[in-house]
Design a protein around this motif. Structure first.
Motif, PDB file in Angstrom:
ATOM      1  N   THR A   1      -4.245  15.731  -9.753  1.00 34.61           N
ATOM      2  CA  THR A   1      -5.364  14.986 -10.331  1.00 34.61           C
ATOM      3  C   THR A   1      -5.579  13.645  -9.651  1.00 34.61           C
ATOM      4  OG1 THR A   1      -3.977  13.981 -12.032  1.00 34.61           O
ATOM      5  CG2 THR A   1      -5.106  16.055 -12.600  1.00 34.61           C
ATOM      6  N   THR A   2      -4.550  13.146  -8.945  1.00 34.59           N
ATOM      7  CA  THR A   2      -4.685  11.885  -8.231  1.00 34.59           C
ATOM      8  C   THR A   2      -4.231  12.051  -6.790  1.00 34.59           C
ATOM      9  OG1 THR A   2      -2.485  11.065  -8.831  1.00 34.59           O
ATOM     10  CG2 THR A   2      -4.297  10.522 -10.333  1.00 34.59           C
ATOM     11  N   MET A   3      -4.785  11.187  -5.938  1.00 35.61           N
ATOM     12  CA  MET A   3      -4.458  11.201  -4.518  1.00 35.61           C
ATOM     13  C   MET A   3      -4.076   9.791  -4.101  1.00 35.61           C
ATOM     14  SD  MET A   3      -6.944  12.209  -1.284  1.00 35.61           S
ATOM     15  CE  MET A   3      -7.988  10.744  -1.330  1.00 35.61           C
ATOM     16  N   GLY A   4      -2.961   9.679  -3.398  1.00 33.02           N
ATOM     17  CA  GLY A   4      -2.569   8.418  -2.795  1.00 33.02           C
ATOM     18  C   GLY A   4      -2.871   8.505  -1.313  1.00 33.02           C
ATOM     19  N   PHE A   5      -3.205   7.379  -0.714  1.00 30.60           N
ATOM     20  CA  PHE A   5      -3.553   7.401   0.707  1.00 30.60           C
ATOM     21  C   PHE A   5      -3.232   6.059   1.350  1.00 30.60           C
ATOM     22  CE2 PHE A   5      -7.150   6.381  -1.910  1.00 30.60           C
ATOM     23  CZ  PHE A   5      -7.743   5.286  -1.297  1.00 30.60           C
ATOM     24  N   ALA A   6      -3.003   6.103   2.655  1.00 33.48           N
ATOM     25  CA  ALA A   6      -2.728   4.889   3.408  1.00 33.48           C
ATOM     26  C   ALA A   6      -3.957   3.984   3.349  1.00 33.48           C
ATOM     27  CB  ALA A   6      -2.387   5.235   4.848  1.00 33.48           C
ATOM     28  N   PHE A   7      -3.702   2.700   3.107  1.00 28.81           N
ATOM     29  CA  PHE A   7      -4.788   1.731   2.995  1.00 28.81           C
ATOM     30  C   PHE A   7      -4.192   0.358   3.270  1.00 28.81           C
ATOM     31  CE2 PHE A   7      -8.000  -0.877   0.909  1.00 28.81           C
ATOM     32  CZ  PHE A   7      -9.164  -0.220   1.286  1.00 28.81           C
ATOM     33  N   PRO A   8      -4.905  -0.496   3.993  1.00 31.99           N
ATOM     34  CA  PRO A   8      -4.344  -1.816   4.318  1.00 31.99           C
ATOM     35  C   PRO A   8      -3.934  -2.594   3.067  1.00 31.99           C
ATOM     36  CG  PRO A   8      -6.341  -1.412   5.586  1.00 31.99           C
ATOM     37  CD  PRO A   8      -6.235  -0.302   4.572  1.00 31.99           C
ATOM     38  N   ARG A   9      -2.698  -3.023   3.044  1.00 36.90           N
ATOM     39  CA  ARG A   9      -2.129  -3.732   1.900  1.00 36.90           C
ATOM     40  C   ARG A   9      -2.966  -4.948   1.504  1.00 36.90           C
ATOM     41  NH1 ARG A   9       2.474  -4.750   4.116  1.00 36.90           N
ATOM     42  NH2 ARG A   9       3.466  -2.808   3.519  1.00 36.90           N
ATOM     43  N   GLU A  10      -3.450  -5.687   2.497  1.00 35.03           N
ATOM     44  CA  GLU A  10      -4.189  -6.917   2.211  1.00 35.03           C
ATOM     45  C   GLU A  10      -5.590  -6.657   1.636  1.00 35.03           C
ATOM     46  OE1 GLU A  10      -4.631  -5.664   6.446  1.00 35.03           O
ATOM     47  OE2 GLU A  10      -2.885  -6.114   5.202  1.00 35.03           O
ATOM     48  N   GLU A  11      -6.066  -5.423   1.691  1.00 32.03           N
ATOM     49  CA  GLU A  11      -7.407  -5.101   1.189  1.00 32.03           C
ATOM     50  C   GLU A  11      -7.391  -4.295  -0.117  1.00 32.03           C
ATOM     51  OE1 GLU A  11      -9.725  -3.203   4.259  1.00 32.03           O
ATOM     52  OE2 GLU A  11      -8.932  -4.578   5.783  1.00 32.03           O
ATOM     53  N   ARG A  12      -6.230  -3.821  -0.525  1.00 35.01           N
ATOM     54  CA  ARG A  12      -6.210  -2.887  -1.652  1.00 35.01           C
ATOM     55  C   ARG A  12      -6.548  -3.533  -2.998  1.00 35.01           C
ATOM     56  NH1 ARG A  12       0.184  -1.371  -1.630  1.00 35.01           N
ATOM     57  NH2 ARG A  12       0.911  -3.416  -2.248  1.00 35.01           N
ATOM     58  N   ALA A  13      -6.157  -4.781  -3.228  1.00 36.40           N
ATOM     59  CA  ALA A  13      -6.488  -5.443  -4.502  1.00 36.40           C
ATOM     60  C   ALA A  13      -7.998  -5.539  -4.668  1.00 36.40           C
ATOM     61  CB  ALA A  13      -5.844  -6.820  -4.579  1.00 36.40           C
ATOM     62  N   ALA A  14      -8.707  -5.838  -3.590  1.00 32.80           N
ATOM     63  CA  ALA A  14     -10.171  -5.927  -3.645  1.00 32.80           C
ATOM     64  C   ALA A  14     -10.787  -4.558  -3.918  1.00 32.80           C
ATOM     65  CB  ALA A  14     -10.714  -6.514  -2.351  1.00 32.80           C
TER      66      ALA A  14
END
Length: 113
Positions: free
Chosen positions: A43-56
């Motif tokens: 039901t959920t997917m995790g994926f690589a994403f820049p750490r500094e941009e994920r909060a936004a």
């Protein structure tokens, strides 16, 4: 709504990608680096994403995106709800996650600048 089959259809076209089943979870990786993984119930997917941009990203769309568990915050990773994800957005997220884990020349060949 996006399914694991939709992600698989895209991911397996990306050079060097292999699919693995680890502890009942489908994961896609390049070498030893996982760039997309699903929850056991898919039901959920995790994926690589820049750490500094994920909060936004999470703040902009909290109904779709969420941070991984505390133990995984050290990784460049973010998660989403598959039932709220549109196919075009999935294509963008998976392609960019793949771009993060392959050599730059390979990413340029496949996705351009």
């Amino acid at each position: 709504m996006v399914t694991v089959a939709d992600v698989r259809a895209l991911a397996l076209t990306l050079p060097r990608t292999t699919e693995h089943l680890v502890r009942d979870r489908v994961k896609f990786r390049v070498g030893a680096i996982v760039y997309v993984a699903f929850s056991r119930d898919e039901t959920t997917m995790g994926f690589a994403f820049p750490r500094e941009e994920r909060a936004a990203l999470v703040a902009a769309e909290p109904g779709l995106f969420f941070l991984p568990g505390t133990a995984d915050l050290r990784f460049q990773w973010v998660c989403c709800h598959l039932d709220r994800l549109e196919h075009d957005r999935m294509t963008e997220l998976v392609s960019e996650a793949w771009r993060m884990v392959v050599p730059k020349f390979l990413a340029r060949q496949r996705l351009g600048e």
